[in-house]
Structure formats: C-alpha cells, structure tokens
Design an enzyme around this catalytic site. Structure first.
Site, PDB file in Angstrom:
ATOM      1  N   LYS A   1       0.830  -1.201   0.000  1.00  0.00           N
ATOM      2  CA  LYS A   1       0.000   0.000   0.000  1.00  0.00           C
ATOM      3  C   LYS A   1       0.876   1.268   0.000  1.00  0.00           C
ATOM      4  O   LYS A   1       2.092   1.188   0.186  1.00  0.00           O
ATOM      5  CB  LYS A   1      -0.902  -0.016   1.230  1.00  0.00           C
TER       6      LYS A   1
ATOM      7  N   TYR B   1     -12.573  -1.986  -3.286  1.00  0.00           N
ATOM      8  CA  TYR B   1     -13.174  -1.989  -1.944  1.00  0.00           C
ATOM      9  C   TYR B   1     -14.701  -2.015  -1.991  1.00  0.00           C
ATOM     10  O   TYR B   1     -15.365  -1.673  -1.003  1.00  0.00           O
ATOM     11  CB  TYR B   1     -12.702  -0.762  -1.160  1.00  0.00           C
TER      12      TYR B   1
ATOM     13  N   PHE C   1     -16.166   3.597   7.115  1.00  0.00           N
ATOM     14  CA  PHE C   1     -14.739   3.722   6.823  1.00  0.00           C
ATOM     15  C   PHE C   1     -14.421   3.677   5.332  1.00  0.00           C
ATOM     16  O   PHE C   1     -13.265   3.804   4.937  1.00  0.00           O
ATOM     17  CB  PHE C   1     -13.947   2.631   7.559  1.00  0.00           C
TER      18      PHE C   1
ATOM     19  N   ASN D   1      -1.154  -0.190   7.558  1.00  0.00           N
ATOM     20  CA  ASN D   1      -0.693  -1.548   7.856  1.00  0.00           C
ATOM     21  C   ASN D   1       0.114  -2.170   6.717  1.00  0.00           C
ATOM     22  O   ASN D   1       0.235  -3.378   6.624  1.00  0.00           O
ATOM     23  CB  ASN D   1      -1.851  -2.444   8.290  1.00  0.00           C
TER      24      ASN D   1
ATOM     25  N   HIS E   1      -1.732  -5.340   1.582  1.00  0.00           N
ATOM     26  CA  HIS E   1      -3.049  -5.963   1.374  1.00  0.00           C
ATOM     27  C   HIS E   1      -2.821  -7.315   0.733  1.00  0.00           C
ATOM     28  O   HIS E   1      -1.963  -7.457  -0.138  1.00  0.00           O
ATOM     29  CB  HIS E   1      -3.919  -5.107   0.446  1.00  0.00           C
TER      30      HIS E   1
ATOM     31  N   GLU F   1      -9.637  -9.928  -7.582  1.00  0.00           N
ATOM     32  CA  GLU F   1      -8.615  -8.897  -7.411  1.00  0.00           C
ATOM     33  C   GLU F   1      -7.530  -8.996  -8.477  1.00  0.00           C
ATOM     34  O   GLU F   1      -7.074  -7.966  -8.988  1.00  0.00           O
ATOM     35  CB  GLU F   1      -8.021  -8.973  -6.005  1.00  0.00           C
TER      36      GLU F   1
END
Length: 152
Positions: A10, A50, A58, A113, A116, A129
């Site tokens: 990310k 997403y 969120f 984080n 992904h 994906e």
C-alpha cells in the site's frame, strides 16, 4: 494445492521503502511472483477494489488512502499461497500483529498496515482482485528451479 493470490504494498509501504522487504519475505517463503507492477490507483479502481465495503463508515477513508500514493501490485503463486501470505502479513490491525510478520514489524495501526492480501475465506477474492489489477498477458508462467526444495 498450487494457487495464485493477489498482494499489494500500500502507499504507506511504498513511501517507507518496504517493497523490497515484502518481496524478499514472500520469496524466502518459497512463493513465486508471476506478476508485478508499480501503479497509481484511481478512484474508479479503488471503488471496485473496496466495493464490498461501500456504504460503511470507513469506506471513504479506504478510498482516500489507497489513492493517496503509488502502490506495488503483485500476483504470487505457490501451494496454499493465499493462506501463506495471510500468515506472513499478520493481523489486519498492526498493533495486534505478531512480531516477525510484515504488519507486526512495520505497521503502526489499522489504517497504515503496509500490505493488502486476498482473503482466503472470501471465495473468488483472488481471481476478482487479480482480474482488477492485471490482464492475463501481464502474468508470466514460469518454473521456479528451487520448487523441489520448497514443496514435497
């Protein structure tokens, strides 16, 4: 079972110079990269990626973050690749991720984080994906010469 799985460093991981470390950890595990590209995700792709979170509080933050800088998208292959990658990544909330995992070593919170990876419990997530980020001709079938030393 040999499978392909989608992985992405990310924007926070890219900005912190962690692409090489992520790739190295996956390679050392015995997984094989069959596709990779450095790219900027636009809002349309972010919304598709997403999509299952659309309408949640969120969602806008996810889209804003993933489009805030470049990412490194990859496809990895190996026996039970999705599960292996998920274990190497660590818990989604970096503060709960075990030391030695990518998120445990480099992540700071839930939002930043580093990485992904497709969810092994979401049937079809890998294929969806991979298809979002890669055309079939961008994926390379090749033989990993050390495969006999990695898998029985």
């Amino acid at each position: 079972m040999t499978e392909r799985t989608f992985v992405m460093v990310k924007p926070d991981g890219v900005q912190r110079g962690l692409i090489g470390d992520v790739v190295s950890r996956l390679e050392r595990k015995g997984l094989k990269m069959v596709g990779g590209k450095f790219m900027q995700i636009d809002e349309d792709l972010a919304h598709e990626h997403y999509g299952e979170h659309e309408g949640k509080p969120f969602f806008d933050g996810l889209v804003e973050f993933i489009t805030s800088g470049p990412v490194f998208a990859m496809v990895w292959e190996g026996d039970d690749a999705t599960r292996q990658v998920r274990r190497l990544m660590g818990a989604t909330d970096a503060q709960e991720a075990a030391p030695g995992t990518i998120r445990g070593d480099y992540g700071n919170d839930l939002g930043h984080n580093i990485i992904h990876g497709s969810d092994h419990e979401d049937e079809g997530a890998n294929e969806r994906e991979i298809d979002l980020f890669f055309d079939e001709e961008e994926l390379v079938d090749w033989d990993l010469s050390t495969a006999d030393w990695v898998y029985e």
